[in-house]
Write a protein that holds these residues in place. Structure first.
Motif, short mmCIF file in Angstrom:
data_model
loop_
_atom_site.label_atom_id
_atom_site.label_comp_id
_atom_site.label_asym_id
_atom_site.label_seq_id
_atom_site.Cartn_x
_atom_site.Cartn_y
_atom_site.Cartn_z
N ASP A 4 0.83 -1.20 0.00
CA ASP A 4 0.00 0.00 0.00
C ASP A 4 0.87 1.25 0.00
O ASP A 4 1.89 1.33 0.69
N SER A 5 0.43 2.24 -0.76
CA SER A 5 1.06 3.55 -0.70
C SER A 5 0.63 4.26 0.59
O SER A 5 -0.44 3.99 1.14
N VAL A 6 1.50 5.13 1.08
CA VAL A 6 1.20 5.95 2.25
C VAL A 6 1.57 7.39 1.90
O VAL A 6 2.26 7.62 0.90
N PRO A 7 1.12 8.36 2.67
CA PRO A 7 1.52 9.74 2.39
C PRO A 7 3.04 9.88 2.33
O PRO A 7 3.75 9.52 3.28
N GLY A 8 3.53 10.31 1.20
CA GLY A 8 4.97 10.49 1.02
C GLY A 8 5.69 9.32 0.37
O GLY A 8 6.87 9.44 0.02
N LEU A 9 5.00 8.19 0.17
CA LEU A 9 5.64 7.03 -0.47
C LEU A 9 4.62 6.29 -1.32
O LEU A 9 3.62 5.79 -0.81
N ARG A 10 4.92 6.20 -2.63
CA ARG A 10 4.09 5.40 -3.52
C ARG A 10 4.71 4.02 -3.67
O ARG A 10 5.93 3.89 -3.78
N ALA A 11 3.86 3.01 -3.66
CA ALA A 11 4.33 1.63 -3.80
C ALA A 11 3.49 0.93 -4.86
O ALA A 11 2.27 1.06 -4.88
N ALA A 12 4.16 0.20 -5.76
CA ALA A 12 3.44 -0.52 -6.81
C ALA A 12 4.28 -1.71 -7.25
O ALA A 12 5.51 -1.60 -7.42
N LEU A 13 3.63 -2.87 -7.39
CA LEU A 13 4.28 -4.08 -7.89
C LEU A 13 3.84 -4.31 -9.32
O LEU A 13 2.65 -4.42 -9.61
N ASP A 14 4.81 -4.37 -10.24
CA ASP A 14 4.49 -4.52 -11.65
C ASP A 14 5.50 -5.46 -12.29
O ASP A 14 6.69 -5.13 -12.41
N GLY A 15 5.03 -6.64 -12.69
CA GLY A 15 5.90 -7.56 -13.42
C GLY A 15 7.13 -8.00 -12.67
O GLY A 15 8.21 -8.12 -13.26
N GLY A 16 7.01 -8.21 -11.39
CA GLY A 16 8.15 -8.65 -10.59
C GLY A 16 8.98 -7.52 -10.02
O GLY A 16 9.91 -7.76 -9.25
N VAL A 17 8.67 -6.28 -10.38
CA VAL A 17 9.42 -5.12 -9.89
C VAL A 17 8.57 -4.38 -8.85
O VAL A 17 7.47 -3.91 -9.17
N LEU A 18 9.06 -4.32 -7.63
CA LEU A 18 8.41 -3.52 -6.59
C LEU A 18 9.03 -2.12 -6.64
O LEU A 18 10.22 -1.96 -6.33
N ARG A 19 8.23 -1.15 -7.05
CA ARG A 19 8.73 0.22 -7.18
C ARG A 19 8.28 1.05 -5.99
O ARG A 19 7.07 1.18 -5.74
N LEU A 20 9.23 1.57 -5.25
CA LEU A 20 8.98 2.42 -4.09
C LEU A 20 9.46 3.82 -4.44
O LEU A 20 10.67 4.03 -4.64
#
Length: 268
Positions: A4-20
């Motif tokens: 989950d994203s939180v204020p100040g940090l976006r989080a997303a899992l796409d194709g094996g890549v966790l992007r923070l």
């Protein structure tokens, strides 16, 4: 797993890549406790999530990270904290993030542009790969603010650049450009700002299609080997080889060698 994203940090899992993505550009992505807790939680979770094959840490806006949000933390609240409050909180906050980054068997890539200072600098140092814009600025602000380093600075820097350079960075507050950091091998590589995104995508893509089990175990060997004698390290190597040689990717690597083709690793 859910990231989950939180204020100040976006989080997303796409194709094996966790992007923070640090997303507080108006404060130069200074990290507050909410962001710090989410970074620790997500990176720790990724270490046991078989869907994650690489973690990418980057930032919104012109700067990567100006460090911990000291202003928010030291805003008067009407109550003076008990003596030792810093010593009690650091092991679960900034001083927890760096071990989580080094201990997880998922490769981490930090993508740095603009200013990165203090905790932001140490995130870049603790990542397995950091690529930076040539004009990025790395700085340890502690002496200029009148306090001592945290989040592993005095442990990470001597191991990367030696004690003499570490003293210049920590005690004298010398700054480094991205190009200088790459020359000193503090970071993996530096690229012109307009090339950074493409180079980051290429590196992350390469890691995301690598043999994940072997990659993670090799990362573990590199970090754990610093504090071990040779005999114990060789025991760890034997265990890592035993595990990696049982993976599907090992079988694929052998088949690809036999068939004279490129391997297609699935991370299993």
């Amino acid at each position: 797993m859910s990231y989950d994203s939180v204020p100040g940090l976006r989080a997303a899992l796409d194709g094996g890549v966790l992007r923070l993505t640090l997303d507080r550009a108006d404060r130069r992505n200074a990290i507050d406790d909410t962001m710090l807790d989410a970074l620790i939680t997500h990176i720790a979770a990724a270490g046991t999530d078989e869907e994650v094959r690489v973690i990418r840490i980057d930032a919104e806006g012109p700067d990567f990270c100006s460090g911990s949000d000291l202003i928010a933390r030291n805003t008067p609240s009407g109550r003076k904290p008990r003596v030792g409050s810093t010593q009690r909180r650091l092991p679960t906050k900034a001083n927890r993030l760096i071990p989580v980054m080094t201990e997880t068997q998922v490769p981490i890539v930090a993508v740095v542009r603009g200013w990165t200072a203090g905790l932001g600098f140490h995130i870049a140092l603790a990542a397995d790969f950091c690529i930076a814009a040539t004009d990025a600025r790395f700085w340890e602000p502690f002496m200029a603010r009148g306090f001592t380093p945290d989040s592993g600075a005095a442990w990470l820097l001597p191991r990367l650049v030696g004690m003499v350079r570490a003293r210049r960075l920590l005690l004298l507050g010398e700054e480094l450009t991205g190009a200088e950091a790459a020359e000193l091998e503090i970071v993996h590589a530096a690229y012109p700002p307009d090339e950074l995104e493409a180079q980051a995508d290429a590196l992350v893509g390469k890691l995301a299609t690598a043999p994940t089990v072997a990659l993670g175990l090799t990362k573990w060997l590199l970090h754990s080997g610093n504090g071990l004698d040779l005999d114990r390290h060789l025991q760890n190597e034997a265990m890592a080889l035993e595990l990696s040689s049982r993976s599907d990717d090992f079988k694929e690597g052998l088949a690809a060698f036999r068939d004279k083709r490129d391997p297609v690793f699935t991370g299993r």
